[in-house]
Design an enzyme around this catalytic site. Structure first.
Site, PDB file in Angstrom:
ATOM      1  N   LYS A  13       0.681  -1.150   0.029  1.00  0.00           N
ATOM      2  CA  LYS A  13      -0.009   0.054  -0.104  1.00  0.00           C
ATOM      3  C   LYS A  13       0.836   1.143  -0.267  1.00  0.00           C
ATOM      4  CE  LYS A  13       0.628   1.885   4.101  1.00  0.00           C
ATOM      5  NZ  LYS A  13       1.246   2.888   4.831  1.00  0.00           N
ATOM      6  N   ASP A 139      -3.102  -1.493  10.217  1.00  0.00           N
ATOM      7  CA  ASP A 139      -3.208  -1.611   8.666  1.00  0.00           C
ATOM      8  C   ASP A 139      -3.670  -2.739   8.104  1.00  0.00           C
ATOM      9  OD1 ASP A 139      -1.988   0.930   8.396  1.00  0.00           O
ATOM     10  OD2 ASP A 139       0.040   0.415   8.017  1.00  0.00           O
TER      11      ASP A 139
HETATM   12  P1  ATP Z   1       3.817  -0.398   8.018  1.00  0.00           P
HETATM   13  O1  ATP Z   1       3.555   0.756   6.596  1.00  0.00           O
HETATM   14  O2  ATP Z   1       2.363  -1.087   8.183  1.00  0.00           O
HETATM   15  O3  ATP Z   1       4.360   0.451   9.289  1.00  0.00           O
HETATM   16  P2  ATP Z   1       6.235  -1.261   6.983  1.00  0.00           P
HETATM   17  O4  ATP Z   1       6.117  -1.429   5.815  1.00  0.00           O
HETATM   18  O5  ATP Z   1       6.882   0.078   7.634  1.00  0.00           O
HETATM   19  O6  ATP Z   1       4.956  -1.609   7.505  1.00  0.00           O
HETATM   20  P3  ATP Z   1       6.879  -4.221   7.505  1.00  0.00           P
HETATM   21  O7  ATP Z   1       7.548  -4.410   6.008  1.00  0.00           O
HETATM   22  O8  ATP Z   1       5.361  -4.491   7.379  1.00  0.00           O
HETATM   23  O9  ATP Z   1       6.865  -2.559   7.619  1.00  0.00           O
HETATM   24  O10 ATP Z   1       7.511  -4.571   8.576  1.00  0.00           O
HETATM   25  C1  ATP Z   1       7.735  -4.035  10.036  1.00  0.00           C
HETATM   26  C2  ATP Z   1       8.199  -4.902  10.985  1.00  0.00           C
HETATM   27  O11 ATP Z   1       7.495  -5.841  11.007  1.00  0.00           O
HETATM   28  C3  ATP Z   1       9.675  -5.565  10.541  1.00  0.00           C
HETATM   29  O12 ATP Z   1      10.701  -5.276  11.686  1.00  0.00           O
HETATM   30  C4  ATP Z   1       9.444  -7.045  10.508  1.00  0.00           C
HETATM   31  O13 ATP Z   1      10.144  -7.790  11.375  1.00  0.00           O
HETATM   32  C5  ATP Z   1       8.085  -7.273  10.990  1.00  0.00           C
HETATM   33  N1  ATP Z   1       7.257  -8.252  10.354  1.00  0.00           N
HETATM   34  C6  ATP Z   1       6.174  -8.887  10.652  1.00  0.00           C
HETATM   35  N2  ATP Z   1       5.593  -9.662   9.668  1.00  0.00           N
HETATM   36  C7  ATP Z   1       6.246  -9.457   8.476  1.00  0.00           C
HETATM   37  C8  ATP Z   1       6.392  -9.688   7.303  1.00  0.00           C
HETATM   38  N3  ATP Z   1       5.362 -10.956   6.787  1.00  0.00           N
HETATM   39  N4  ATP Z   1       6.881  -9.322   6.453  1.00  0.00           N
HETATM   40  C9  ATP Z   1       7.890  -8.307   6.838  1.00  0.00           C
HETATM   41  N5  ATP Z   1       7.927  -7.681   7.912  1.00  0.00           N
HETATM   42  C10 ATP Z   1       7.270  -8.530   9.028  1.00  0.00           C
END
Ligand code: ATP
Length: 295
Positions: A13, A139
């Site tokens: 997203k 989210d």
């Molecule tokens: P958001 O925009 O929802 O804050 P993000 O894109 O910043 O998410 P993600 O890639 O979703 O961040 O990952 C954030 C944290 O979640 C990481 O530190 C990771 O260890 C943990 N995590 C849990 N499940 C997953 C997954 N399936 N894939 C990636 N990271 C994951």
């Protein structure tokens, strides 16, 4: 016929707007944001197990493979709540950069909820899955439905919106991991310089006005992340000087994206960015409520 294996698409997203209205007594922030999906996606493979184990493997070795993983957590909650006597092997083919502001983990969790609903024959509605998603992360409910939505509360109160005008999205992620909690922690809510106009963004989408949509992009978390990481600001400037129609940081960053209507400009921006940062992704805005589960 019993289904034994399912592959589910888990799209990233982007935030078209992200506004923070207040800090709540429960520690969360009251947000207002317009979110939409892009066709940069992880693939979540779910294979039925005869035992009750939940096993997870991910193509990116640094992603947790236990209950810290949103996909694993989704399986655990469904299995416990609905007394499921089967297990599942989960494989995540990771294409969405991690800790990037693109909700990759949340989307994997949501895809697992949708896929297991079929694989374990639970018969739950999307609304029920979204409610369960709230327990995994703010989210996740949006990712359960996909498409485009105005999100309020912690991000879980959703109003669906029509598909925005179609365009290209070029995303660039500098090599820094940004903690969402950290960015929110460093935001002085009463000193925010400029709030985005969420209403204008909603109107731009409803009237299919691409220029207005680009003009209405806004994210209050840029104030924190751009100040701490000058690279993020440099990417924004490079995108704008290379002819992007609109530019914004997604979520808490550090990914910055450019919106473009003309394909010819996509190559120019891609090449300009590749000299500067390694992780550059080109995708189309999806934005329509297409939720795919392939058996
Ligand atoms: P958001 O925009 O929802 O804050 P993000 O894109 O910043 O998410 P993600 O890639 O979703 O961040 O990952 C954030 C944290 O979640 C990481 O530190 C990771 O260890 C943990 N995590 C849990 N499940 C997953 C997954 N399936 N894939 C990636 N990271 C994951």
């Amino acid at each position: 016929m019993n289904v034994l294996h399912i592959s589910v698409k888990a799209p990233a997203k982007i935030n078209l707007t992200l506004d923070v209205l207040a800090k709540r007594p429960d520690g969360y922030h009251e947000v207002e944001m317009v979110m939409t999906t892009v066709d940069l996606a992880d693939r979540v493979d779910l294979t039925l197990r005869a035992d009750q184990d939940i096993r997870l493997e991910c193509s990116a070795s640094f992603v947790p493979d236990d209950s810290r993983n949103h996909a694993y957590k989704a399986a655990m909650i469904l299995q416990e709540r609905f007394n499921v006597e089967k297990g599942v092997s989960i494989y995540i083919d990771k294409q969405i950069p991690v800790s990037a502001g693109l909700a990759g983990g949340s989307s994997d969790g949501a895809a697992t909820l949708r896929g297991l609903n079929k694989l374990w024959n639970l018969g739950l509605s999307l609304d029920q899955l979204a409610l369960i998603g709230e327990e995994i992360g703010s989210d996740v409910p949006f990712c359960v439905y996909g498409g485009t939505a105005l999100a309020r509360g912690r991000g879980e109160r959703l109003t669906p919106l029509v598909t925005p005008p179609s365009c290209w999205v070029v995303m660039a992620k500098p090599p820094i991991g940004v903690s969402t909690a950290d960015v929110y922690g460093n935001l002085a809510v009463d000193q925010i310089q400029k709030h985005p106009s969420t209403n204008e963004m909603v109107r731009a989408i409803e009237t299919q006005d691409f220029s207005m949509m680009c003009r209405s992009l806004g994210n209050v978390l840029e104030e924190v992340t751009l100040q701490r990481y000058p690279q993020v600001r440099q990417i924004k400037e490079l995108m704008l000087s290379s002819g992007a129609d609109g530019v914004l940081m997604s979520g808490s960053g550090p990914t910055v994206y450019a919106l473009l209507q003309k394909e010819a400009k996509v190559h120019r921006i891609y090449n300009a960015l590749r000299g500067f940062v390694k992780d550059v992704y080109v995708a189309r805005l999806l934005g329509g409520a297409e939720v795919k589960v392939l058996a």
